[in-house]
Structure formats: structure tokens, C-alpha cells
Design a protein around this motif. Structure first.
Motif, PDB file in Angstrom:
ATOM      1  N   ALA A 120       0.933  -1.289  -0.153  1.00  0.00           N
ATOM      2  CA  ALA A 120      -0.178   0.046  -0.026  1.00  0.00           C
ATOM      3  C   ALA A 120       0.882   1.341  -0.054  1.00  0.00           C
ATOM      4  O   ALA A 120       2.025   1.140   0.599  1.00  0.00           O
ATOM      5  N   SER A 121       0.304   2.303  -0.596  1.00  0.00           N
ATOM      6  CA  SER A 121       1.104   3.505  -0.757  1.00  0.00           C
ATOM      7  C   SER A 121       0.155   4.748  -0.490  1.00  0.00           C
ATOM      8  O   SER A 121      -1.241   4.489  -0.695  1.00  0.00           O
ATOM      9  N   ASN A 122       0.845   5.949  -0.037  1.00  0.00           N
ATOM     10  CA  ASN A 122      -0.238   7.241   0.108  1.00  0.00           C
ATOM     11  C   ASN A 122      -1.354   6.916   1.058  1.00  0.00           C
ATOM     12  O   ASN A 122      -2.510   7.656   1.000  1.00  0.00           O
ATOM     13  N   LEU A 123      -1.039   6.225   2.097  1.00  0.00           N
ATOM     14  CA  LEU A 123      -1.961   6.066   3.184  1.00  0.00           C
ATOM     15  C   LEU A 123      -2.005   7.163   4.110  1.00  0.00           C
ATOM     16  O   LEU A 123      -1.059   7.781   4.438  1.00  0.00           O
ATOM     17  N   GLU A 124      -3.037   7.507   4.380  1.00  0.00           N
ATOM     18  CA  GLU A 124      -3.247   8.738   5.559  1.00  0.00           C
ATOM     19  C   GLU A 124      -2.979   8.240   6.914  1.00  0.00           C
ATOM     20  O   GLU A 124      -2.876   7.178   7.153  1.00  0.00           O
ATOM     21  N   PRO A 125      -2.187   9.028   7.605  1.00  0.00           N
ATOM     22  CA  PRO A 125      -1.799   8.579   9.057  1.00  0.00           C
ATOM     23  C   PRO A 125      -3.155   8.248   9.943  1.00  0.00           C
ATOM     24  O   PRO A 125      -4.250   9.106   9.654  1.00  0.00           O
ATOM     25  N   ASP A 129       4.090   3.892   7.535  1.00  0.00           N
ATOM     26  CA  ASP A 129       5.230   4.597   7.824  1.00  0.00           C
ATOM     27  C   ASP A 129       4.774   6.049   7.617  1.00  0.00           C
ATOM     28  O   ASP A 129       3.824   6.687   7.230  1.00  0.00           O
ATOM     29  N   GLU A 130       6.038   7.168   7.837  1.00  0.00           N
ATOM     30  CA  GLU A 130       5.640   8.512   7.729  1.00  0.00           C
ATOM     31  C   GLU A 130       5.415   8.645   6.403  1.00  0.00           C
ATOM     32  O   GLU A 130       4.872  10.158   6.101  1.00  0.00           O
ATOM     33  N   ARG A 131       5.713   8.052   5.456  1.00  0.00           N
ATOM     34  CA  ARG A 131       5.269   8.464   4.026  1.00  0.00           C
ATOM     35  C   ARG A 131       4.049   7.867   3.316  1.00  0.00           C
ATOM     36  O   ARG A 131       4.012   7.899   2.269  1.00  0.00           O
ATOM     37  N   GLY A 132       3.422   7.089   4.329  1.00  0.00           N
ATOM     38  CA  GLY A 132       2.431   6.371   3.779  1.00  0.00           C
ATOM     39  C   GLY A 132       2.236   5.036   3.373  1.00  0.00           C
ATOM     40  O   GLY A 132       1.232   4.764   2.862  1.00  0.00           O
ATOM     41  N   ASN A 133       3.340   4.384   3.332  1.00  0.00           N
ATOM     42  CA  ASN A 133       3.739   2.998   2.835  1.00  0.00           C
ATOM     43  C   ASN A 133       3.697   2.279   3.915  1.00  0.00           C
ATOM     44  O   ASN A 133       4.072   2.213   4.872  1.00  0.00           O
TER      45      ASN A 133
END
Length: 299
Positions: free
Chosen positions: A222-227, A256-260
């Protein structure tokens, strides 16, 4: 001073067949002495004439024409042959010959008045045959000119086809070079890859699942996930393809902090065919069914 006449291919063909007047022959000869291209074309025409001469069949004249000609010849006065007397072994002395007496080719002495009466007159054959030769030459000239014209038309068509093929080949070569350049750019390891978005808006969250049902193996990226807020977590669900099958939890994860984030090889039973996958936000801890809403879904 008159402008020099332009020498054409037809003039060269007539020159090759010796059908020009003396003045025209001289003009063409002078032109040939100056132009190497004209000499080359004349050589080709002479070769064509030689080939064409072998292809012409001799035909007998029609029966009616032959019969008319024979009747006309029969109406002509014939020369009466006068045989030489057997006793005369030698020719009489010149002095004993009467004035006005002549000798024939066989040696017989014939009075001049007899030869005048029996001398052959110029018949229709002598008048027709020379013109027949010129008519044959004219017909040959016309046929040869047509043959030469058709050959030139075929040559022009072949040149056009070759030019078109060459142009098409150049176009295909250019297209192949452009495609190779595109492929080299896409596969270059040093290429810079950038994702563009509208303004400063964050890219949309997305996930990719790779699942092998027979082995029960799953890889999810997954990518670009919201915190998430404290105490919350994401959970991946497998929706079975069988009717009435309940969704199966396939692992919890936090970005993580980058949304991955990722889920690698969660414990799943073998042989379960998947209809779809979904991602929800859950409280930390196990959940038995995916609540609403499902933030990510894919079939």
C-alpha cells in the motif's frame, strides 16, 4: 538563325531504321555526337529492333491478291526468245553485221525493230513491289514505336513502384528507430521517474495485492495511506468468491511516515478463491467482520 530542332526518342527510332531524310539524318548524327545519353538510348533502340526482328513472322499474301498479281503479269507482253542457230558456232564479224542489229545475252543476232517490239514493259509488279517495301518499313516503324512507347511506360511504372517501396521502407525504418528509442528510455536504469498530481493535493491512497489461492500466499503493498489516530490500525480483508462466504481477515498494518505499508504472507488457508480484497480502519485488536466504510477495495 533558326533554333535547332529538338531530337526526340521517335527521331532516334527512325534513325535506327534509316527512315529519315538526309537532312534529318545529319541533324540526328550531330546530336548523337554531342550527347552520350542519346547514344545510350540509340543503342537500346537498336537492341530492341534486333529482338523484334526475330519475333516477326513472315506471312503469305492472301490468295485473292496473289491471283490478281498473276493475272496482271500475264497481261504483260513477254519477250520472245530467239534461239541461236545450231550451225553458227562463232559470232559473225563485226563488219558483216547490218546496221541496227544488236546482240542478245544468249549471243543471238536480233534486228533492232524486233527487240523494240518484244522488249518487256515495266509492269505493275515493278511499280508495286518498291512501295510494298516502304509500306512494310512504315508498318515496322509504327509497330516499333508502339513497342518502344509501351516499354517506356512499363519502365516509368517500375520506377514509380520502386520509389514508393523505398519511401515506405524509409518510413518503417524511422518508426522502428523511434520505437527503439521509446523502449530504451523506459528501461533505462538511470531514468528519473516522477508522479505528477494536480496542484499540491496529496496522491490518492492505493494498494496492490498478489494472491495465489492454491498455496494460500498473499503479498499486499500500500502507498499514500493517511496517518491514523492513536489506537487505530488498518486491516486487510479477503472476500471469498463462494456464495455466502464470510470475509476473512488477512492482516493488520500501520503505514510509515510516507504512507507506505505492507502485509507479507499472512496465515491464510489454501484453496480459498478470492472475489475481492478490501481495507478498513479498525480499533487495535482483531475484528471478525469488516465494518463500514471500506476505504480501499479491488476485485
Amino acid at each position: 538563325m533558326s533554333e535547332q530542332r529538338r531530337i526526340t526518342s521517335e527521331d532516334l527510332a527512325l534513325f535506327a531504321m534509316q527512315l529519315l531524310s538526309k537532312e534529318e539524318t545529319a541533324e540526328v548524327a550531330a546530336y548523337l555526337a554531342q550527347s552520350s545519353d542519346a547514344r545510350k538510348e540509340l543503342a537500346e533502340i537498336q537492341g530492341d529492333l534486333a529482338i523484334y526482328a526475330h519475333t516477326v513472322d513472315l506471312h503469305s499474301p492472301p490468295a485473292q491478291v496473289r491471283e490478281r498479281l498473276m493475272k496482271q503479269v500475264a497481261r504483260e507482253k513477254k519477250t520472245v526468245p530467239i534461239d541461236r542457230p545450231a550451225a553458227a558456232e562463232t559470232r559473225a564479224p563485226e563488219a558483216a553485221v547490218r546496221p541496227g542489229t544488236i546482240f542478245t545475252e544468249s549471243g543471238a543476232i536480233v534486228p533492232s525493230y524486233v527487240t523494240e517490239e518484244i522488249a518487256p514493259k515495266r509492269g505493275i509488279a515493278s511499280r508495286v513491289l518498291p512501295w510494298a517495301g516502304w509500306a512494310l518499313a512504315a508498318g515496322l516503324a509504327v509497330t516499333t514505336g508502339k513497342f518502344y512507347h509501351e516499354r517506356e511506360v512499363m519502365r516509368e511504372a517500375m520506377r514509380g513502384a520502386i520509389t514508393a517501396q523505398a519511401s515506405r521502407l524509409d518510413q518503417l525504418t524511422a518508426e522502428a528507430a523511434a520505437a527503439r528509442q521509446v523502449m530504451d528510455t523506459m528501461t533505462d536504469s538511470s531514468a528519473m521517474r516522477v508522479t505528477l498530481t494536480k496542484g499540491k493535493t496529496a496522491p490518492a491512497p492505493q494498494g496492490r495485492a498478489t494472491y495465489v489461492a492454491s498455496k494460500g500466499t498473499l503479498i499486499f503493498l500500500a502507498s499514500n495511506l493517511e496517518p491514523l489516530q492513536p489506537g487505530k490500525t488498518y486491516e486487510l480483508w479477503l472476500i471469498p468468491a463462494a456464495a455466502g462466504g464470510s470475509p476473512m481477515p488477512a492482516g493488520m498494518f500501520r503505514p510509515d511516515e510516507r504512507g507506505n505499508a505492507s502485509v507479507i504472507m499472512p496465515p491464510l488457508p489454501k484453496g480459498v478463491e478470492a472475489k475481492a480484497f478490501g481495507v478498513t480502519v479498525e480499533d487495535e485488536g482483531a475484528a471478525t467482520a469488516p465494518p463500514q466504510p471500506i476505504i480501499l477495495a479491488g476485485e
